[in-house]
Design an enzyme around this catalytic site. Structure first.
Site, PDB file in Angstrom:
ATOM      1  NE  ARG A 127     -24.462  49.914 -19.936  1.00  6.79           N
ATOM      2  CZ  ARG A 127     -25.176  50.728 -20.722  1.00  6.79           C
ATOM      3  NH1 ARG A 127     -26.362  51.155 -20.354  1.00  6.79           N
ATOM      4  NH2 ARG A 127     -24.690  51.132 -21.875  1.00  6.79           N
ATOM      5  CD  GLU A 142     -19.927  53.923 -23.714  1.00  4.34           C
ATOM      6  OE1 GLU A 142     -19.551  55.101 -23.619  1.00  4.34           O
ATOM      7  OE2 GLU A 142     -21.095  53.603 -23.955  1.00  4.34           O
ATOM      8  CG  ASN A 193     -22.035  54.440 -20.793  1.00  8.68           C
ATOM      9  OD1 ASN A 193     -21.950  55.280 -21.691  1.00  8.68           O
ATOM     10  ND2 ASN A 193     -22.062  53.142 -21.028  1.00  8.68           N
ATOM     11  CB  SER A 199     -29.778  53.648 -21.008  1.00  9.20           C
ATOM     12  OG  SER A 199     -28.858  52.935 -21.783  1.00  9.20           O
ATOM     13  CE  LYS A 221     -17.733  56.698 -26.197  1.00  6.24           C
ATOM     14  NZ  LYS A 221     -18.995  57.312 -25.793  1.00  6.24           N
ATOM     15  CE  LYS A 228     -15.539  53.356 -29.284  1.00  9.47           C
ATOM     16  NZ  LYS A 228     -15.873  52.746 -27.987  1.00  9.47           N
ATOM     17  CD  GLU A 250     -21.119  58.716 -23.490  1.00 12.78           C
ATOM     18  OE1 GLU A 250     -21.704  57.619 -23.478  1.00 12.78           O
ATOM     19  OE2 GLU A 250     -19.891  58.826 -23.394  1.00 12.78           O
ATOM     20  N   GLY A 251     -24.622  57.923 -26.470  1.00 14.30           N
ATOM     21  CA  GLY A 251     -25.972  57.622 -26.936  1.00 14.30           C
ATOM     22  C   GLY A 251     -26.034  56.794 -28.208  1.00 14.30           C
ATOM     23  NE  ARG A 262     -26.206  47.727 -24.641  1.00 17.67           N
ATOM     24  CZ  ARG A 262     -25.567  48.886 -24.706  1.00 17.67           C
ATOM     25  NH1 ARG A 262     -26.143  49.932 -25.248  1.00 17.67           N
ATOM     26  NH2 ARG A 262     -24.345  48.988 -24.227  1.00 17.67           N
TER      27      ARG A 262
HETATM   28  P1  ADP Z   1     -21.790  55.305 -26.896  1.00 18.36           P
HETATM   29  O1  ADP Z   1     -21.337  56.112 -25.721  1.00 18.36           O
HETATM   30  O2  ADP Z   1     -22.369  56.150 -27.972  1.00 18.36           O
HETATM   31  O3  ADP Z   1     -22.654  54.157 -26.495  1.00 18.36           O
HETATM   32  P2  ADP Z   1     -19.760  53.287 -27.489  1.00 18.36           P
HETATM   33  O4  ADP Z   1     -18.306  53.487 -27.302  1.00 18.36           O
HETATM   34  O5  ADP Z   1     -20.441  52.411 -26.508  1.00 18.36           O
HETATM   35  O6  ADP Z   1     -20.444  54.738 -27.547  1.00 18.36           O
HETATM   36  O7  ADP Z   1     -20.016  52.738 -28.949  1.00 18.36           O
HETATM   37  C1  ADP Z   1     -21.299  52.412 -29.400  1.00 18.36           C
HETATM   38  C2  ADP Z   1     -21.348  50.990 -29.929  1.00 18.36           C
HETATM   39  O8  ADP Z   1     -20.354  50.803 -30.927  1.00 18.36           O
HETATM   40  C3  ADP Z   1     -21.071  49.925 -28.899  1.00 18.36           C
HETATM   41  O9  ADP Z   1     -22.254  49.592 -28.203  1.00 18.36           O
HETATM   42  C4  ADP Z   1     -20.561  48.776 -29.762  1.00 18.36           C
HETATM   43  O10 ADP Z   1     -21.643  48.080 -30.365  1.00 18.36           O
HETATM   44  C5  ADP Z   1     -19.803  49.496 -30.853  1.00 18.36           C
HETATM   45  N1  ADP Z   1     -18.381  49.621 -30.514  1.00 18.36           N
HETATM   46  C6  ADP Z   1     -17.804  50.619 -29.814  1.00 18.36           C
HETATM   47  N2  ADP Z   1     -16.483  50.414 -29.658  1.00 18.36           N
HETATM   48  C7  ADP Z   1     -16.208  49.249 -30.267  1.00 18.36           C
HETATM   49  C8  ADP Z   1     -15.001  48.486 -30.456  1.00 18.36           C
HETATM   50  N3  ADP Z   1     -13.836  48.915 -29.997  1.00 18.36           N
HETATM   51  N4  ADP Z   1     -15.109  47.322 -31.143  1.00 18.36           N
HETATM   52  C9  ADP Z   1     -16.277  46.898 -31.631  1.00 18.36           C
HETATM   53  N5  ADP Z   1     -17.443  47.563 -31.491  1.00 18.36           N
HETATM   54  C10 ADP Z   1     -17.418  48.737 -30.815  1.00 18.36           C
HETATM   55 MG    MG Z   2     -21.710  55.737 -23.673  1.00 19.70          MG
HETATM   56 MG    MG Z   3     -22.097  52.560 -25.340  1.00 15.49          MG
END
Ligand code: ADP
Ligand code: MG
Ligand code: MG
Length: 444
Positions: free
Chosen positions: A138, A154, A156, A161, A279, A333, A337-338, A420
């Site tokens: 995803r 990102e 996945n 999920s 990442k 970051k 994950e999660g 979401r």
């Molecule tokens: P995970 O693998 O834990 O889901 P993400 O990279 O998706 O990690 O980050 C989790 C959440 O943080 C995202 O769903 C988003 O809401 C927020 N986020 C992540 N990166 C960014 C970004 N570059 N700008 C704004 N919000 C972000």
């Molecule tokens: Mg993720």
């Molecule tokens: Mg995410």
């Protein structure tokens, strides 16, 4: 009753906050009934028996009452990118040196990533080849308001999920727009049909077929206490768990992961696919020239690159200076994950300064990313049977399914979506964590 013609659906965007409270109550009531009838439900957090006794203590999943407007062009862009990202993951997974080299510094300071890389190294020593490769991915995006660019948050590659619940929310929204079409004047057909759950199931079944042994089963590794490797021959292993350090409370779980990787079963994901979704690899792929190592087609490269936000490693001193000066423009970051693991705002500055003072290699655990600022939109969020008006931002995920056997690509498709929506004041809002809700899109 007269039915509406296409031309009657006049509103390109609409403000759900402008809907009369009485009408909201009616829509919400129907939505809640529909959710219970169709299984748009999750375990009730506050109940002791929830999750232990099936069918007990369920509550509707948090959802947006009406779909969020989303530009059709960006929707198409995300759908088109999905098969290219699938192919990219596959190519990256085959380049063992790229994976090991890119993560070599991270390995020294991040125990979890180090354990994953150890499994990867063992597979290299064994000269283990994965002929049949299965990816259920995803790719998540936010639409940056200022630049109007759809930027990838990102990708996945493990345990993507909500393929199930996201389909239900799309269906719910289509039903509501149909039911209340005279009041809302919105076209249900503008909510794209969502086939994520069937698409994923079909590809899992195809992988099983490709394995070509009718006496085998598909195994699903789940949280929290699944240690049973089964007495049956396993054709496909789907990891719904295994992406977080807490999924490996003892050596037993690591041994099980290694055993599964050594086996001839099809893994979703294999250790290489898992690592390709970190990442750090996302950041390495954003470097100039990196994509060209894996993709030949210029159009494909351009489409992928267009989705990349600014991504940096923490040894980039120029960017570090800026991040200390303007921490609000960045997200930090770790390799996790999660949800709930990222660092925002002044904490970005504090963390960088702390890492610089420490002067060790701990900075390699993180990447730095440009913070994306999506447009803020009004929405009505349903939680625990109650509707709330809120100002929100949204993140669109497009699922991708990939299956190949040696040189034969059997499936490479986009495969449904997940929207979401979260309260705009929250940095990071997981649906499970209680900040975000499940949503769908209304194409404009
Ligand atoms: P995970 O693998 O834990 O889901 P993400 O990279 O998706 O990690 O980050 C989790 C959440 O943080 C995202 O769903 C988003 O809401 C927020 N986020 C992540 N990166 C960014 C970004 N570059 N700008 C704004 N919000 C972000
Ligand atoms: Mg993720
Ligand atoms: Mg995410």
């Amino acid at each position: 009753m007269e039915t509406q013609k296409e031309e009657d659906f006049v509103k390109p965007t609409f403000d759900p906050h402008s809907i009369e409270p009485e009408l909201i109550q009616k829509i919400a009531y129907d939505a809640l009934v529909w959710s219970s009838l169709h299984g748009l439900v999750v375990g009730e957090r506050n109940s002791q028996r929830s999750g232990k006794v099936p069918g007990v203590a369920m509550v509707h999943a948090p959802f947006a009452l009406l779909p969020m407007s989303f530009p059709e062009s960006h929707w198409k862009q995300a759908c088109e990118a999905a098969p290219i990202f699938n192919e990219l993951v596959d190519r990256v997974s085959l380049d063992a040196n790229f994976l090991q080299d890119s993560l070599s510094r991270t390995k020294k300071v991040d125990e979890f990533t180090s354990r994953l890389l150890d499994i990867h190294s063992k597979m290299l020593e064994m000269d283990k080849k994965e002929d049949i490769r299965l990816g259920l991915h995803r790719s998540d995006y936010m639409l940056d308001e200022q630049t109007k660019l759809l930027l990838q948050i990102e990708l996945n590659t493990i345990s993507s999920s909500f393929p199930g619940l996201s389909c239900l929310v799309s269906e719910l929204h289509r039903m509501l727009l149909h039911q209340f079409r005279e009041h809302l004047l919105l076209d249900p057909e503008r909510v794209p049909r969502n086939n994520a759950v069937n698409g994923f199931a079909e590809v899992l079944a195809k992988a099983w077929t490709e394995y070509n042994n009718p006496r085998t089963v598909i195994m699903v590794v789940v949280q929290p206490e699944e240690r049973n490797i089964g007495r049956e021959a396993v054709a496909v292993i789907y990891f719904r768990a295994g992406y977080a350090p807490t999924d490996y409370p003892s050596e037993l779980e690591w041994r099980a992961r290694l055993l599964m990787e050594q086996s001839i079963a099809i893994k979703c994901p294999s250790i290489s696919y898992h690592l390709a979704g970190t990442k750090k690899i996302q950041q390495e792929l954003a470097k100039p020239g990196a994509l060209e190592r894996f993709l030949e087609n210029k159009d494909d490269i351009a489409k992928v690159r267009k989705c990349f936000a600014g991504l940096w490693s923490l040894d980039d001193t120029h960017i570090m200076k800026d991040a200390i000066k303007r921490p609000g423009l960045y997200v930090m970051k770790p390799q996790r994950e999660g949800g709930g693991n990222n660092i925002y705002g002044d904490d970005v500055k504090e963390t960088i300064l702390r890492l610089q003072r420490a002067g060790n290699e701990e900075d390699a655990a993180y990447i730095l990313m440009q913070r994306i600022f999506p447009a803020v939109s009004p929405a009505i969020l349903m939680r625990d049977g109650v509707s709330h008006r809120d100002q929100t931002i949204s993140e669109l995920g497009v699922y991708g399914a990939y299956l190949r056997n040696k040189e034969r690509v059997i499936v490479n498709d986009n495969c449904g979506y997940l929207m979401r929506t979260k309260v705009s004041s929250s940095n990071e809002g997981g649906v499970a964590a209680g900040f975000a809700v499940l949503d769908s899109i209304y194409l404009v």
